[in-house]
Design an enzyme around this catalytic site. Sequence first.
Site, PDB file in Angstrom:
ATOM      1  CG  ASP A   1      -1.707   1.201   1.448  1.00  0.00           C
ATOM      2  OD1 ASP A   1      -2.356   1.637   0.481  1.00  0.00           O
ATOM      3  OD2 ASP A   1      -1.701   1.748   2.568  1.00  0.00           O
TER       4      ASP A   1
ATOM      5  CG  ASP B   1      -1.951   7.559   0.604  1.00  0.00           C
ATOM      6  OD1 ASP B   1      -2.347   8.735   0.676  1.00  0.00           O
ATOM      7  OD2 ASP B   1      -1.617   7.026  -0.469  1.00  0.00           O
TER       8      ASP B   1
END
Length: 281
Positions: free
Chosen positions: A80, A82
């Site tokens: 991922d 953020d």
Amino acid sequence: MSTDTNFTAPRTPQTIVAWKISEVGEISGTRWDYDAAASDAQITSALAEFGVGGEHSSFDGFAQVPTSLLAAEKVLVVTDVDSTLIEQEVIEMLAAHAGKEAEVAAVTDAAMRGELDFAESLRERVAVLAGLPASIIDEVVAKVEFTPGAAQLVQGLHLQNNKIAAVSGGFNQVLAPLAKKIGLDAFAANELEIVDGKLTGRVVGEIVDRAAKARYVHQWAEEFGTPLSATIAVGDGANDIDMIETAGTGVAFCAKPALETVADVVVRQRRLDILPLLWGI
């Protein structure tokens, strides 16, 4: 598995990896291998003798992974972005230019806890960006900070001919320059719509939600010729659940409880360079 002492009884040989971070920030790791016949109680008892687990653990964290992962010819990490690969939430940084950072942050947090539908929450958050000049994207990119250990993670993977990709519920216009800067092998994210040099407050094309993230794990594993069993997915929120469950090993990195409950490994220190211990010491 998480960093507690309740080990899941393995059907295949398992390895326990434990790590320490020194006062000067150096990471060291230790491993113990167990065959398929080892029971929960036997593993827990054996590790207790080495100070692994419990309230007075000698280590900062530990995890159980298939021994086969450490013997894999090559691995693929899918992360991922953020609050995982980077320290910030990009949508909140963009929203700050519209004076809506706190409002958007509250929606983001609820979505990452799994309390809101991700696609709907994304559209709601992006809508506040309508009318902002597209030039703010470059300003945000310049302020993004990679999570400690990110560069070492990428470099270490490439030195061993491994691959790393990133899939994000954020935006291609931000992720593309970051991917180039740190050297990702592949990436995918949402596309902000820009008309006449301004953000419209909409995204175009397929929204990268939790199901899409899982599909990218399959897609990149096939593209890079990596068995699914040798893939490692890393995330921090509910939008990462499907890819965590899809990958051979799922890592909850400084994550929300919703993700920790389904992950194979829990890392609670913000050091991405802990991760290589999972596939080789």
